[in-house]
Write a protein that holds these residues in place. Structure first.
Motif, PDB file in Angstrom:
ATOM      1  N   ILE A   1       0.874  -1.181   0.000  1.00  0.00           N
ATOM      2  CA  ILE A   1       0.000   0.000   0.000  1.00  0.00           C
ATOM      3  C   ILE A   1       0.915   1.237   0.000  1.00  0.00           C
ATOM      4  N   MET A   2       0.437   2.349  -0.539  1.00  0.00           N
ATOM      5  CA  MET A   2       1.227   3.574  -0.633  1.00  0.00           C
ATOM      6  C   MET A   2       2.542   3.310  -1.376  1.00  0.00           C
ATOM      7  N   ASN A   3       2.446   2.483  -2.396  1.00  0.00           N
ATOM      8  CA  ASN A   3       3.623   2.172  -3.208  1.00  0.00           C
ATOM      9  C   ASN A   3       4.756   1.527  -2.445  1.00  0.00           C
ATOM     10  N   THR A   4       4.448   0.847  -1.354  1.00  0.00           N
ATOM     11  CA  THR A   4       5.528   0.255  -0.578  1.00  0.00           C
ATOM     12  C   THR A   4       5.036  -0.968   0.188  1.00  0.00           C
ATOM     13  N   GLY A   5       5.975  -1.826   0.580  1.00  0.00           N
ATOM     14  CA  GLY A   5       5.608  -2.976   1.403  1.00  0.00           C
ATOM     15  C   GLY A   5       5.204  -2.513   2.789  1.00  0.00           C
ATOM     16  N   VAL A   6       4.121  -3.071   3.313  1.00  0.00           N
ATOM     17  CA  VAL A   6       3.661  -2.704   4.661  1.00  0.00           C
ATOM     18  C   VAL A   6       3.596  -3.981   5.497  1.00  0.00           C
ATOM     19  N   GLU A   7       4.340  -3.980   6.609  1.00  0.00           N
ATOM     20  CA  GLU A   7       4.339  -5.139   7.494  1.00  0.00           C
ATOM     21  C   GLU A   7       3.713  -4.718   8.815  1.00  0.00           C
ATOM     22  N   GLN A   8       2.751  -5.500   9.293  1.00  0.00           N
ATOM     23  CA  GLN A   8       2.115  -5.166  10.573  1.00  0.00           C
ATOM     24  C   GLN A   8       2.129  -6.381  11.492  1.00  0.00           C
ATOM     25  N   LYS A   9       2.356  -6.113  12.788  1.00  0.00           N
ATOM     26  CA  LYS A   9       2.221  -7.154  13.820  1.00  0.00           C
ATOM     27  C   LYS A   9       1.339  -6.544  14.892  1.00  0.00           C
ATOM     28  N   ILE A  10       0.215  -7.177  15.172  1.00  0.00           N
ATOM     29  CA  ILE A  10      -0.743  -6.580  16.104  1.00  0.00           C
ATOM     30  C   ILE A  10      -1.096  -7.612  17.172  1.00  0.00           C
ATOM     31  N   CYS A  11      -1.019  -7.190  18.437  1.00  0.00           N
ATOM     32  CA  CYS A  11      -1.344  -8.086  19.544  1.00  0.00           C
ATOM     33  C   CYS A  11      -2.523  -7.512  20.324  1.00  0.00           C
ATOM     34  N   GLY A  12      -3.556  -8.316  20.564  1.00  0.00           N
ATOM     35  CA  GLY A  12      -4.733  -7.851  21.293  1.00  0.00           C
ATOM     36  C   GLY A  12      -5.802  -8.914  21.265  1.00  0.00           C
ATOM     37  N   HIS A  13      -7.045  -8.539  21.616  1.00  0.00           N
ATOM     38  CA  HIS A  13      -8.123  -9.538  21.673  1.00  0.00           C
ATOM     39  C   HIS A  13      -8.651  -9.909  20.289  1.00  0.00           C
ATOM     40  N   ALA A  14      -8.801  -8.913  19.405  1.00  0.00           N
ATOM     41  CA  ALA A  14      -9.313  -9.219  18.058  1.00  0.00           C
ATOM     42  C   ALA A  14      -8.396  -8.560  17.038  1.00  0.00           C
ATOM     43  N   PRO A  15      -7.152  -9.063  16.952  1.00  0.00           N
ATOM     44  CA  PRO A  15      -6.163  -8.347  16.137  1.00  0.00           C
ATOM     45  C   PRO A  15      -6.522  -8.287  14.653  1.00  0.00           C
ATOM     46  N   HIS A  16      -7.260  -9.296  14.159  1.00  0.00           N
ATOM     47  CA  HIS A  16      -7.573  -9.282  12.733  1.00  0.00           C
ATOM     48  C   HIS A  16      -8.478  -8.108  12.384  1.00  0.00           C
ATOM     49  N   ALA A  17      -9.435  -7.813  13.272  1.00  0.00           N
ATOM     50  CA  ALA A  17     -10.345  -6.678  13.027  1.00  0.00           C
ATOM     51  C   ALA A  17      -9.559  -5.357  13.071  1.00  0.00           C
ATOM     52  N   ILE A  18      -8.577  -5.292  13.959  1.00  0.00           N
ATOM     53  CA  ILE A  18      -7.751  -4.078  14.056  1.00  0.00           C
ATOM     54  C   ILE A  18      -6.933  -3.913  12.765  1.00  0.00           C
ATOM     55  N   TYR A  19      -6.413  -5.041  12.296  1.00  0.00           N
ATOM     56  CA  TYR A  19      -5.642  -5.041  11.050  1.00  0.00           C
ATOM     57  C   TYR A  19      -6.509  -4.557   9.880  1.00  0.00           C
ATOM     58  N   GLU A  20      -7.736  -5.056   9.812  1.00  0.00           N
ATOM     59  CA  GLU A  20      -8.599  -4.642   8.689  1.00  0.00           C
ATOM     60  C   GLU A  20      -8.896  -3.157   8.738  1.00  0.00           C
ATOM     61  N   ALA A  21      -9.100  -2.642   9.946  1.00  0.00           N
ATOM     62  CA  ALA A  21      -9.359  -1.199  10.099  1.00  0.00           C
ATOM     63  C   ALA A  21      -8.129  -0.402   9.655  1.00  0.00           C
ATOM     64  N   SER A  22      -6.935  -0.881  10.006  1.00  0.00           N
ATOM     65  CA  SER A  22      -5.739  -0.110   9.651  1.00  0.00           C
ATOM     66  C   SER A  22      -5.472  -0.172   8.144  1.00  0.00           C
ATOM     67  N   VAL A  23      -5.758  -1.324   7.514  1.00  0.00           N
ATOM     68  CA  VAL A  23      -5.576  -1.410   6.056  1.00  0.00           C
ATOM     69  C   VAL A  23      -6.535  -0.444   5.352  1.00  0.00           C
ATOM     70  N   ASN A  24      -7.784  -0.396   5.827  1.00  0.00           N
ATOM     71  CA  ASN A  24      -8.739   0.557   5.230  1.00  0.00           C
ATOM     72  C   ASN A  24      -8.238   1.980   5.377  1.00  0.00           C
ATOM     73  N   LYS A  25      -7.694   2.279   6.559  1.00  0.00           N
ATOM     74  CA  LYS A  25      -7.194   3.634   6.816  1.00  0.00           C
ATOM     75  C   LYS A  25      -6.007   3.943   5.890  1.00  0.00           C
ATOM     76  N   LEU A  26      -5.123   2.973   5.699  1.00  0.00           N
ATOM     77  CA  LEU A  26      -3.961   3.203   4.832  1.00  0.00           C
ATOM     78  C   LEU A  26      -4.390   3.462   3.384  1.00  0.00           C
ATOM     79  N   HIS A  27      -5.406   2.728   2.925  1.00  0.00           N
ATOM     80  CA  HIS A  27      -5.904   2.983   1.569  1.00  0.00           C
ATOM     81  C   HIS A  27      -6.472   4.402   1.473  1.00  0.00           C
ATOM     82  N   ALA A  28      -7.188   4.821   2.516  1.00  0.00           N
ATOM     83  CA  ALA A  28      -7.773   6.172   2.508  1.00  0.00           C
ATOM     84  C   ALA A  28      -6.662   7.234   2.511  1.00  0.00           C
ATOM     85  N   LEU A  29      -5.592   6.977   3.280  1.00  0.00           N
ATOM     86  CA  LEU A  29      -4.483   7.949   3.319  1.00  0.00           C
ATOM     87  C   LEU A  29      -3.753   7.995   1.982  1.00  0.00           C
ATOM     88  N   GLU A  30      -3.657   6.844   1.333  1.00  0.00           N
ATOM     89  CA  GLU A  30      -3.043   6.819   0.007  1.00  0.00           C
ATOM     90  C   GLU A  30      -3.886   7.652  -0.959  1.00  0.00           C
TER      91      GLU A  30
END
Ligand code: AMP
Ligand code: MG
Length: 318
Positions: free
Chosen positions: A11-40
């Motif tokens: 995303i944003m013309n570059t590799g993006v690596e995320q590591k997320i720790c919490g109760h529902a990390p996949h949902a947090i990841y999806e929210a952050s990917v959506n946000k990154l697309h919006a910022l792009e």
């Protein structure tokens, strides 16, 4: 139970690596990917309809309405330009393009082309009207480029989001622009390797140990053109119009604020060791690591406790 979710995207013309720790990390990841697309979509230099593209398209014609996020990034960018005496500034795109075209044609730009283009790159070309929420590029042909600050802003936004959505620990790497939330899940600091400027990708000369901090590197080795067999890197000195020729191969800035680390690493790289050190000491960041053309490593004040040298280079504290 808390789990760790790890993912890699482009995303944003570059590799993006995320590591997320919490109760529902996949949902947090999806929210952050959506946000990154919006910022792009907001900042991209290449995308039709992005705020950057709209501003550039209306240069010399009229002011353009901005989102609040975009206004914030442009205001901060102007503040970093002022602090660095324009070593960093966001109006160098015409020069970046001139050098990119020169690379494609394998022909150095003529001096008069450089001086003509320099006029378009005047940092005073951008006028912000905060009350109206608009920005205006005064000269036709002037262009905005958030390439040296946008990834930092995106890393800050993602870390705020991780926290708001309940992550206890997280790591994001946007093409070398790293930010961490908390420490690692096992309680130890995150370890961010610093790329050796002259060796293959992945080979580190040192590392930063950090928690709740961002680590951003600017270096000549990252992107460059080859013209007549010589390398010309992608960071421009706005005073000369040529790729910056300081005494540094790379600068890494550590800060709680990734946008600051992104802007200041680019600025310090252009300014060189002595002036770059003054800049870092003046700013409110944690510190910086300078890798010089002579293969020496210099640590700014307060950096020793965060830095580990992995190779046998002379290493000095400033
Ligand atoms: P970075 O990798 O963060 O140092 O940013 C480099 C990118 O920012 C380049 O690829 C250009 O798009 C743009 N750029 C080049 N020189 C400068 C400069 N002196 N100030 C701000 N942006 C720059
Ligand atoms: Mg930068």
């Amino acid at each position: 139970m808390e789990t760790i979710f790890e993912a890699q995207d482009f995303i944003m013309n570059t590799g993006v690596e995320q590591k997320i720790c919490g109760h529902a990390p996949h949902a947090i990841y999806e929210a952050s990917v959506n946000k990154l697309h919006a910022l792009e979509q907001m900042m991209s230099f290449y995308r039709d309809g992005s705020e950057t593209t709209e501003l550039n398209r209306h240069a010399g014609k009229e002011a353009v309405k901005l989102s609040q996020d975009m206004m914030f990034v442009l205001e901060q960018a102007q503040a970093f330009a002022q602090l660095s005496e324009n070593a960093f500034h966001i109006l160098l795109a015409p020069m970046v393009q001139l050098w990119r075209n020169a690379g494609a044609e394998n022909k150095l730009p003529a001096r008069d082309e450089i001086s003509k283009t320099l006029k378009l790159c005047d940092s005073g070309n951008l006028v912000l009207d905060k009350a109206a929420g608009t920005a205006y590029l005064k000269q036709e042909g002037a262009m905005l480029d958030l390439g040296a600050i946008g990834k930092g802003f995106a890393a800050d936004v993602c870390c705020d989001l991780y926290k708001a959505l309940g992550a206890t620990s997280a790591f994001i790497n946007l093409g070398g622009n790293v930010k961490t939330l908390g420490s690692r899940p096992d309680g130890k600091p995150w370890v961010v390797g610093l790329q050796h400027p002259d060796q293959p990708r992945g080979k580190s000369y040192g590392a930063i140990l950090c928690a709740d901090q961002s680590v951003v590197t600017s270096g000549a080795y990252e992107r460059y053109q080859v013209i007549d067999g010589r390398k010309y890197h992608h960071i421009i000195d706005g005073r000369t119009g040529y790729p910056s020729a300081s005494d540094l191969k790379s600068v890494t800035v550590v800060s709680e604020n990734s946008m600051q680390a992104d802007a200041l690493s680019t600025a310090a790289f252009v300014m060189g060791l002595r002036k770059g050190t003054d800049l870092i000491d003046q700013a409110s960041c944690t510190g910086a690591v300078f890798f010089t053309a002579a293969n020496e490593v210099y640590l700014s004040k307060g950096m020793k406790q965060h830095f580990r040298l992995l190779e046998r280079f002379p290493c000095y504290e400033l």
